[in-house]
Write an enzyme that holds these catalytic residues in place. Sequence first.
Site, PDB file in Angstrom:
ATOM      1  N   LYS A  86     -17.298  -3.511   1.767  1.00  0.00           N
ATOM      2  CA  LYS A  86     -17.624  -4.578   1.318  1.00  0.00           C
ATOM      3  C   LYS A  86     -18.055  -5.946   1.548  1.00  0.00           C
ATOM      4  O   LYS A  86     -17.053  -6.677   2.193  1.00  0.00           O
ATOM      5  CB  LYS A  86     -16.907  -5.026  -0.471  1.00  0.00           C
ATOM      6  CG  LYS A  86     -17.591  -3.809  -1.401  1.00  0.00           C
ATOM      7  CD  LYS A  86     -16.419  -3.937  -2.397  1.00  0.00           C
ATOM      8  CE  LYS A  86     -17.192  -2.831  -3.536  1.00  0.00           C
ATOM      9  NZ  LYS A  86     -16.048  -3.491  -4.762  1.00  0.00           N
ATOM     10  N   ARG A 134       4.456  -2.680  12.013  1.00  0.00           N
ATOM     11  CA  ARG A 134       5.475  -4.044  11.781  1.00  0.00           C
ATOM     12  C   ARG A 134       6.557  -4.394  12.354  1.00  0.00           C
ATOM     13  O   ARG A 134       7.744  -4.924  12.009  1.00  0.00           O
ATOM     14  CB  ARG A 134       4.812  -3.864  10.185  1.00  0.00           C
ATOM     15  CG  ARG A 134       3.497  -4.950  10.101  1.00  0.00           C
ATOM     16  CD  ARG A 134       3.473  -4.776   8.556  1.00  0.00           C
ATOM     17  NE  ARG A 134       2.146  -6.060   8.299  1.00  0.00           N
ATOM     18  CZ  ARG A 134       1.520  -6.025   7.162  1.00  0.00           C
ATOM     19  NH1 ARG A 134       2.304  -5.700   5.843  1.00  0.00           N
ATOM     20  NH2 ARG A 134       0.243  -6.583   7.311  1.00  0.00           N
ATOM     21  N   GLY A 188      -5.864  -3.505   8.165  1.00  0.00           N
ATOM     22  CA  GLY A 188      -5.236  -1.649   8.228  1.00  0.00           C
ATOM     23  C   GLY A 188      -6.177  -0.680   8.864  1.00  0.00           C
ATOM     24  O   GLY A 188      -5.464  -0.316   9.818  1.00  0.00           O
ATOM     25  N   GLY A 193      -4.992  -9.230   4.825  1.00  0.00           N
ATOM     26  CA  GLY A 193      -4.800 -10.468   4.642  1.00  0.00           C
ATOM     27  C   GLY A 193      -4.646 -11.661   4.753  1.00  0.00           C
ATOM     28  O   GLY A 193      -5.198 -12.703   5.194  1.00  0.00           O
TER      29      GLY A 193
HETATM   30  C1  3PG Z   1      -0.049  -7.970   3.576  1.00  0.00           C
HETATM   31  O1  3PG Z   1       0.338  -6.382   3.640  1.00  0.00           O
HETATM   32  O2  3PG Z   1      -1.038  -8.143   3.743  1.00  0.00           O
HETATM   33  C2  3PG Z   1       1.345  -8.538   3.607  1.00  0.00           C
HETATM   34  O3  3PG Z   1       2.650  -8.170   3.177  1.00  0.00           O
HETATM   35  C3  3PG Z   1       0.966  -9.295   1.811  1.00  0.00           C
HETATM   36  O4  3PG Z   1       1.506  -7.979   1.129  1.00  0.00           O
HETATM   37  P1  3PG Z   1       0.619  -9.314  -0.501  1.00  0.00           P
HETATM   38  O5  3PG Z   1      -0.660  -9.084  -0.404  1.00  0.00           O
HETATM   39  O6  3PG Z   1       1.313  -7.802  -1.479  1.00  0.00           O
HETATM   40  O7  3PG Z   1       1.141 -10.316  -0.375  1.00  0.00           O
END
Ligand code: 3PG
Length: 388
Positions: free
Chosen positions: A191, A34, A344, A367
């Site tokens: 899941k 990132r 990830g 996310g």
């Molecule tokens: C992530 O790693 O998905 C983003 O940086 C968002 O982080 P967060 O879920 O803590 O808001």
Amino acid sequence: IKRMVDLDLSGKRVLIRQDLNVPVKNGQVTSDIRIQASVPTIEKALAAGAAVMVMSHLGRPEEGQYDDASSLKPVAERLSSLLGKPVRLQKDWIDGITIAAGEVVLCENVRFNVGEEKNSDALGQKMAALCDVFVMDAFGTAHRAQASTHSVAKFAPIACAGPLLASELDALGKALETPTKPLIAIVGGSKVSTKLTVLKSLSEKVDQLIVGGGIANTFIAAMGYPVGKSLYEADLIDEAKRLIAAAKQAGSDIPIPTDVVCAKEFSETAVATVKQVADVEADDLILDIGPDTAKNYAELLKSAGTIVWNGPVGVFEIEQFGNGTRVMSQAIADSSAFSIAGGGDTLAAIDKYGIEDKISYTSTGGGAFLEFLEGKELPAVEILKSRQ
Ligand code: 3PG
């Protein structure tokens, strides 16, 4: 949406929201994907003559207090070495930053500020007052409506999308809104419950939806096969049946593994056995798709025009359960389709099998990538649209 590259940034104070939320262990950044992805944006702004202030969150610290463990210090060091110039980490910044054109200041973790996660307008206004131009470039945090991703964009004199955010949106749009057909999605992970909306949304859009990992186990159970002690969700079997039926109705398909790799225990030293799905025993754990299934899926991928990948198809971290994910990775790498991957674990698999250069687009979103696949609006993008 206004784009940073179309603006005159000369002599301007530019505040860039990046997603520099990277894994840190013992004060060291362990994966800088990132940070690397943020560099071209910062370099472009500097080259255009701007004074560059960068903000990001790291982890989920408690608001209202500084906490060493969530400091961006290791990130500032890595960013500085990637940029090849000093990056000043500023601890107290919300009431003003002294900076000249050509300099880079990294604002300490935005989540130390009270009101960040609640999307406080008072905080957003203070952030906006720091700059002439606000650049939203944090695709990975675009699904969060927080002061540094949303409110600030309401009040900044100019709010625009940075090059990274713009290219993420372009690549995902190309894959999902105007895909070259057939469109094949691979959704793995543990899941069904965490990816149910993604599965639903994709099953309506794609020509083929390949499921893997624990998710596949629930589909295997839905087809009436035994899954032994495997991770699966009994309460989602009906949902899985509905998805299979809906996909058929829409002329697409959710293939179910014909063979699987099983073990009696979940460990690095477990003995792996290949079985037909019908032969899984009561004390078996399914930990990967079998070699025939992997071969069939790889064959399917050959015909794809577009491939969207989120989630490994087996426990690839353990050698004897990595074949499925390795074969899929290779098939994606060999394919001439437009391929996009995110999440990830998926990035870790891409890294492990060395196929980074063979994927058309690797998303920095976890996310946010999933929410885009779900067809949801990303709040940080919506607010930019309203500021055109
Ligand atoms: C992530 O790693 O998905 C983003 O940086 C968002 O982080 P967060 O879920 O803590 O808001």
